[in-house]
Write an enzyme that holds these catalytic residues in place. Structure first.
Site, PDB file in Angstrom:
ATOM      1  N   LYS A 149      -2.317   7.600   1.358  1.00  0.00           N
ATOM      2  CA  LYS A 149      -2.879   8.427   0.285  1.00  0.00           C
ATOM      3  C   LYS A 149      -1.745   8.797  -0.675  1.00  0.00           C
ATOM      4  CE  LYS A 149      -6.346  12.133   0.177  1.00  0.00           C
ATOM      5  NZ  LYS A 149      -6.865  13.270   0.936  1.00  0.00           N
ATOM      6  N   VAL A 150      -1.951   8.472  -1.943  1.00  0.00           N
ATOM      7  CA  VAL A 150      -0.887   8.605  -2.949  1.00  0.00           C
ATOM      8  C   VAL A 150      -1.414   9.438  -4.123  1.00  0.00           C
ATOM      9  CG1 VAL A 150       0.644   7.289  -4.489  1.00  0.00           C
ATOM     10  CG2 VAL A 150      -0.073   6.281  -2.315  1.00  0.00           C
TER      11      VAL A 150
END
Ligand code: G3P
Length: 216
Positions: free
Chosen positions: A87-88
């Site tokens: 998750k960015v």
């Protein structure tokens, strides 16, 4: 629409998984901190435990904000288990990192998305998932579901393969509206999932059936 649970709580993950309708899990630093998970090893072990409960994608968020460190951190997270999705955050270096992960076979979830422009960039970079935060948009007086509808339209017209993951879900109605608006995935707190079960006529009807069953 796939159902993910939005929590780091293992008991809640087990409860949702036991329902048989769970497709995955999303976490974020706030949810992990709430469970008292501290330190690199404890964090990795916690993600491992989640992956052992659920047979589906598990989003694990990077804590860095510059390209090089996001990539290093993401590679480590992806190495924990094949179901981990990195998750960015939706920032310039985040987009650059998502493109790098895409090119290197690492799946991603672009988080903290609040506009269609951001959603287009995430899709162009090849994100596996994009997470528009519905509840937080509602909190500011806009309708978060409008964003899902607009994203669905653009992704369909442009043929983008990125899955729309409705996040910041606060209640059962959000889940219903996300399904109606064409979200591919909805990540929800356990209470919102269980809220879908509720209807007073079901309770009244069941009480009557059980009463009448005594005369069978
Ligand atoms: O997946 C993101 C979500 O956890 C944010 O939810 O309720 O903190 O806005 P909320």
């Amino acid at each position: 629409m796939k159902f993910f649970i939005d929590t780091g709580n293992l008991a809640q993950i087990k409860e949702a998984n036991d329902l048989g309708i769970l497709d995955g899990v999303t976490t974020n630093p706030t949810l992990m901190a709430k469970e008292g998970i501290k330190g690199t090893e404890a964090i990795a072990n916690h993600y491992k435990s989640i992956c052992e409960i659920v047979n589906g994608d598990v989003s694990a968020e990077v804590l860095s904000t510059d390209f090089t460190t996001i990539v290093e951190e993401g590679k480590k997270l992806a190495g924990i288990h094949p179901n981990i999705v990195v998750k960015v955050p939706m920032i310039k270096d985040g987009i650059k990192a998502i493109k790098w992960f895409t090119d290197n076979g690492i799946r991603t979830n672009c988080t903290l998305v609040f506009s269609v422009g951001q959603a287009i960039l995430a899709a162009k970079a090849g994100a596996s998932y994009v997470s528009p935060f519905i509840g937080r948009i509602d909190d500011c007086g806009w309708d978060g579901m409008d964003l899902i509808g607009q994203m669905r339209h653009i992704y369909d017209v442009q043929g983008y393969k990125t899955e729309i993951l409705a996040a910041s879900i606060r209640n059962a109605l959000h889940i219903i509206k996300a399904a109606e608006s064409g979200a591919n995935v909805c990540t929800c707190p356990l209470d919102s999932i269980l809220g879908l079960l509720k209807h007073p006529l079901t309770d009244i009807g069941l009480a009557k059936f059980l009463e009448d069953a005594k005369n069978m």
